[in-house]
Design an enzyme around this catalytic site. Structure first.
Site, PDB file in Angstrom:
ATOM      1  CG  LEU A  57      -1.901  -1.050   1.471  1.00  0.00           C
ATOM      2  CD1 LEU A  57      -2.504  -0.879   2.850  1.00  0.00           C
ATOM      3  CD2 LEU A  57      -2.989  -0.952   0.444  1.00  0.00           C
ATOM      4  N   GLY A  58       1.382   1.639  -1.161  1.00  0.00           N
ATOM      5  CA  GLY A  58       2.300   2.777  -1.247  1.00  0.00           C
ATOM      6  C   GLY A  58       1.810   3.908  -0.395  1.00  0.00           C
ATOM      7  CB  THR A  59      -0.408   4.495   1.360  1.00  0.00           C
ATOM      8  OG1 THR A  59      -0.790   3.200   1.046  1.00  0.00           O
ATOM      9  CG2 THR A  59      -1.521   5.143   2.150  1.00  0.00           C
ATOM     10  CB  SER A  60      -1.188   9.837   0.389  1.00  0.00           C
ATOM     11  OG  SER A  60      -0.185   9.852  -0.561  1.00  0.00           O
TER      12      SER A  60
END
Lengths: 230, 238
Positions: free
Chosen positions: B16-19
């Site tokens: 979940l690379g994510t921001s």
């Protein structure tokens, strides 16, 4: 059957009572002294298990210590898992409930014996003051006033006469001392020591021993009351 | 033995690379996340829902390993159901955060999970708890996480004000996530948001083409300053 024997052990020990009143709880124990060599004030039967919670036991002293340690472990576990202040009974943070389950487990197997103590848990938490009694069978019930041990019949009669929900803990301390002295009267041969603790508004929610001054005052009033009691 | 690199995913594991972020406002919390899940450079899921229900008024935002965070969230969900059954009332957000923290800390060597827990409860009202990689617990008025968060710390610090209401908080989340998604390769897709209050949970969805736009660059890179700038005189050819 074995549970009944455990209950007998409780019945033969010094009386312990608890009062749940308007703004807190008071625990009191009639500590029978069986030797003049014992240090007064040592050998406490009332244990603090959390900052705001304490327990008084009647029955086998050693079993009392086991239960106190177990209660402390359970409390540490509750604080660690839920990061919350444990309550006396309100589940799932119920300390009395966990101890009841623990005591009951020992009634299941023939390889162990049930605990020979009745424990009175008293404390003040965010739901208010609570008083619960755990018996050797594992039964856990909540009370406004509770008594276990030798003089429980007389103590219960006296407690029933009081309007507990209207008393303050200061008044309850005096009443508790009076009841213990009364109950001990039937047992005059042995010397005894009065041990008391309280938790409530006046103690800022902490479970602490009743201060020496108040204790002495309560004992004095108790002795006077004894003379006028018929 | 080499030092364990917890940031390296196991082979085949999905990231979940994510921001992600969560902001507390007067009556509740707003949580938001992007929607990109990557395996290396392939976007395995471009419409992921990273906002996970653990209780009626308690949600968590997940970043790090998808598998790890799903497993942890499932366990916490179980514990909170147990709490509700035994206790009869909803658990406080602090307890939910405590369980997340216990799991993340005690298994820190095996897990790669950055979680933000946010919700509303009767005793404390709204609260946001940030649990980054090591398993520490931090209660904050607003929290950002995930790989994209590193690009927006400045924007958040400069913009956040105490005492916001729902709309300002929603805008804050929307803008912050847009900026993060614009710069972070591992974040993108759509913005999913939840607004959690005493009354309930409202889900918001902002598709990729409706994201707020900021500096996008110019189409033509250079234009002469003035019209009659030096016009080159054609060379005389004999």
């Amino acid at each position: 059957m074995v549970v009944e024997y455990a209950a007998k052990a409780v019945e033969n020990s010094g009386t312990a009572i608890g009062l749940r009143v308007k703004d807190g709880v008071v625990l009191a124990v009639e500590k029978l002294i069986h030797s003049k060599l014992l240090v007064p004030g040592a050998n406490r039967r009332i244990q603090t298990v959390d900052r705001h919670m304490g327990m008084a036991t009647a029955g086998l002293l050693a079993d009392g210590r086991n239960i106190a340690n177990r209660a402390r472990d359970e409390i540490a576990n509750i604080r660690s898992t839920w990061r919350e202040t444990p309550t006396v009974k309100e589940r799932p943070r119920a300390v009395a409930d966990r101890i009841a389950l623990y005591a009951q487990a020992y009634t299941l197997y023939s390889s162990v014996r049930p605990f020979g103590i009745s424990t009175i848990f008293g404390g003040v938490d965010k739901t208010g003051p609570s008083l619960y009694v755990v018996e050797p069978s594992g039964v856990c019930l909540g009370y406004h006033g509770a008594a276990v041990g030798k003089g429980r019949q007389l103590a219960k009669t006296e407690l029933e006469k009081l309007k507990l929900s209207e008393l303050s803990i200061r008044e309850a301390v005096v009443e508790a001392a009076r009841i213990i002295y009364l109950v001990h009267d039937d047992n005059k041969e042995k010397e005894f020591e009065l041990e008391m603790s309280w938790a409530g508004d006046e103690t800022n929610g902490l479970h602490v021993p009743v201060p020496a001054e108040l204790l002495a005052d309560a004992e004095q009033k108790a002795r006077e009351a004894l003379e006028t009691f018929e | 033995m080499d030092r364990i690199d917890i940031n390296r995913l196991k082979s085949g594991e999905v990231n979940l690379g994510t921001s992600i972020m969560a902001v507390q406002f007067d009556k509740g919390v707003v949580i938001g996340a992007d929607s990109r899940t990557t395996t290396g450079s392939y976007i395995a899921n471009r419409v992921t829902d990273k906002l996970t229900h653990v209780h009626d008024r308690i949600y968590c935002c997940r970043s790090g390993s998808a598998a790890d965070t799903q497993a942890v969230a499932d366990i916490v969900h179980y514990y909170l159901q147990l709490y509700t059954q035994m206790h009869g009332t909803a658990p406080p957000v602090s307890s939910a955060a405590a369980i997340f923290q216990k799991i993340c800390y005690e298994n820190k060597d095996a897990l790669s999970a950055g979680i933000i827990v946010a919700g509303w409860d009767k005793e404390m009202g709204p609260s946001v708890y940030n649990i980054p990689l090591g398993g520490g617990l931090f209660r904050q008025p607003w929290a950002i996480g995930g790989s994209g968060s590193t690009y927006v710390y400045g924007y958040c610090d400069a913009t956040y004000q105490e005492g916001w209401g729902k709309d300002e908080a929603v805008n804050f989340v929307k803008n912050t996530l847009s900026l993060a998604m614009a710069r972070d390769g591992s974040s993108g897709g759509v913005i999913r948001m939840c607004i959690i209050t005493e009354e309930g949970v409202e889900r918001l969805f902002i598709p990729g083409d409706k994201l707020p736009k900021f500096w996008e660059g110019r189409e033509v890179l250079s234009v002469p300053v003035s019209k009659d700038a030096t016009v080159p005189v054609p060379m005389a050819v004999e």
